[in-house]
Write an enzyme that holds these catalytic residues in place. Structure first.
Site, mmCIF file in Angstrom:
data_model
loop_
_atom_site.group_PDB
_atom_site.id
_atom_site.type_symbol
_atom_site.label_atom_id
_atom_site.label_comp_id
_atom_site.label_asym_id
_atom_site.label_seq_id
_atom_site.Cartn_x
_atom_site.Cartn_y
_atom_site.Cartn_z
ATOM 1 N N SER A 87 -47.976 -8.328 -11.848
ATOM 2 C CA SER A 87 -49.391 -8.240 -11.464
ATOM 3 C C SER A 87 -49.633 -7.574 -10.115
ATOM 4 O O SER A 87 -50.793 -7.327 -9.762
ATOM 5 C CB SER A 87 -50.015 -9.639 -11.457
ATOM 6 O OG SER A 87 -50.142 -10.118 -12.781
ATOM 7 N N GLU A 102 0.800 -1.226 0.000
ATOM 8 C CA GLU A 102 0.000 0.000 0.000
ATOM 9 C C GLU A 102 0.835 1.279 0.000
ATOM 10 O O GLU A 102 0.405 2.297 -0.529
ATOM 11 C CB GLU A 102 -0.943 0.012 1.218
ATOM 12 C CG GLU A 102 -2.081 -0.989 1.135
ATOM 13 C CD GLU A 102 -3.056 -0.700 0.014
ATOM 14 O OE1 GLU A 102 -3.379 0.478 -0.223
ATOM 15 O OE2 GLU A 102 -3.490 -1.668 -0.650
#
Length: 466
Positions: free
Chosen positions: A348, A79
């Site tokens: 529906s 990192e």
């Protein structure tokens, strides 16, 4: 040429003078609030805590001395390899990133240091705006001028995200390997360090191949920085993932979907920021643990397999309060909240709204239409031929009550066209659902989420009170 060099020199002098000034200001402002004691507590409808977090994560805050040295070396190597030599900003990395982004326009490369990432985790969001970048830079200077590298690294590894709803190295170690962070081997530590860059993409649970490839990059970075030898590098790359057989934090993580929904609303209301979080927040909700447990039991009973997912909401129709929510079958594997954010065709379930409008416009439960295969000629000179489920028709007149009981499509379309298609469209629009003004809308050809859908049904169930 001399003039150009002089201008470049002036720019460098101005830049470094400005930077020095910022360091001085950051130092004079004082030590930043690390918020180890800031908390969020969520209470259910019985005023009992069902979720709490400290410093934006749920779990233990561990001393850096209680973390495996392998992980500390691995996270720095992958990192921020110049972490111990820079003062918050990696100017070598920034120069490299600028060069890469300019020469390879399709490639976007960043150069965030661990200190910058820590500042973002503590105080900011991931929004890509200039104001956020300026704030991040200032908080980074504050951290660097008042804290040691050891303190910065400790804070970072306790706050960083590892995916699956897991924050902090201690939680990650327990979740992925069933052991304490200080017990991690090089194989395990390098795997977890690799996950940080893309928690979902590199998760060893979700994709072992990608996770293993990422781990190899971490190990190579450790070798390049003389943290491990060539033989150790090669031996570790050959080892299996060694994951725990079960992955759990011993918490009911399905409640995290509800928690996430609450925090989203909190942010919309303007309370999810440092002004309030630093003082601690007690949030009182309508959460019902009994209903939530029932939903969990239902998921287990149905044994939802493979890529299939699910979503549920439980709401009080009289108050519209959200009492339970499930956004997916497993929060650890997917934090995407389908109950709130997944838009699906409602089919529906739209018909009760259509028949409500019909009743409002003179229909009654006995109003009849002929039920048979029908081709409708529409006003734009096109035709529409809907069909009933399994091609079943009464071949006689049926009532509205019968039509809703069997979900008859022919009756629904006839009602829709009789009322005028704009009526149902406008009804849905009043609830924030954008629908097209067409004949098929009577059969639910519109998308929304189940939370919005339940709101409309609650409106009906409460006698019209919204």
């Amino acid at each position: 040429m001399r003039q150009f060099i002089k201008r470049i020199l002036y720019c460098f002098i101005f830049f470094f003078t400005f930077l020095l000034l910022m360091y001085v200001i950051a130092f004079c402002v004082g030590k930043p609030e690390l918020n180890k004691d800031r908390y969020i507590k969520l209470y259910d409808d019985q005023n009992k805590i069902f979720y709490q977090s400290v410093n934006n994560y749920s779990g233990q805050y561990v001393s850096i001395d209680d973390v495996s040295p392998y992980f500390l070396k691995a996270i720095v190597a992958i990192e921020d390899k110049r972490f111990y030599s820079h003062h918050g900003f990696d100017y070598v990395g920034i120069s490299r990133a600028i060069k890469t982004n300019v020469l390879k326009r399709k490639t976007s490369q960043g150069a965030s240091t661990i200190t910058q990432q820590y500042a973002r985790l503590l105080y900011l969001t991931n929004e890509k705006t200039w104001s956020r970048k300026v704030k991040e830079a200032f908080f980074t200077l504050q951290l660097e001028t008042h804290l040691s590298k050891k303190e910065i690294l400790e804070g970072y590894i306790n706050n960083v995200y590892f995916g699956h709803g897991i924050y902090g190295i201690e939680n990650a170690s327990q979740y992925f390997y069933g052991k304490k962070a200080k017990e991690l081997t090089l194989n395990e530590a390098s795997m977890l360090a690799g996950v940080v860059n893309g928690p979902q993409y590199y998760s060893p649970i979700l994709n072992k191949e990608r996770a293993k490839q990422r781990q190899s990059l971490v190990l190579k970075a450790m070798y390049d920085n003389q943290m491990i030898t060539q033989s150790i590098l090669e031996a570790t790359q050959k080892q299996t993932l060694n994951l725990a057989s079960e992955h759990s934090l011993n918490e009911n993580m399905s409640t995290y979907y509800y928690k996430d929904t609450v925090l989203e609303e909190l942010e919309e209301l303007g309370f999810y920021n440092n002004q309030y979080l630093n003082k601690g927040l007690n949030i009182y909700t309508s959460f019902n643990s009994e209903y939530q447990n029932t939903l969990n039991d239902l998921i287990k009973e149905k044994k939802i397999q493979g890529d299939l997912q699910c979503a549920f909401t439980v709401a009080n129709p009289k108050t519209n309060q959200l009492q339970a929510l499930i956004g997916g079958k497993d929060y650890a594997n997917s934090q995407y909240n389908r109950a709130i954010h997944a838009s699906r065709q409602i089919g529906s379930t739209v018909k009760p709204f259509l028949y409500y409008l019909a009743l409002e416009n003179g229909f009654n439960p006995s109003t009849r239409f002929l039920c048979e295969p029908t081709t409708f000629k529409l006003s734009n000179n096109t035709t529409y031929s809907p069909a009933n489920f399994h091609q079943k028709y009464a071949y006689q007149e049926i009532t509205l009550a019968q039509a809703i009981a069997v979900s008859d499509n022919i009756y629904a379309v006839k009602t829709h066209l009789f009322l005028g298609t704009e009526n149902l469209r406008d009804f849905l629009k009043s609830y924030g659902i954008n629908a097209k003004n067409n004949a098929s809308l009577a059969l639910g050809t519109v998308n929304t989420n189940i939370y919005n859908l339940s709101n409309i049904y609650c409106n009906i169930a409460s006698g019209g009170k919204y």
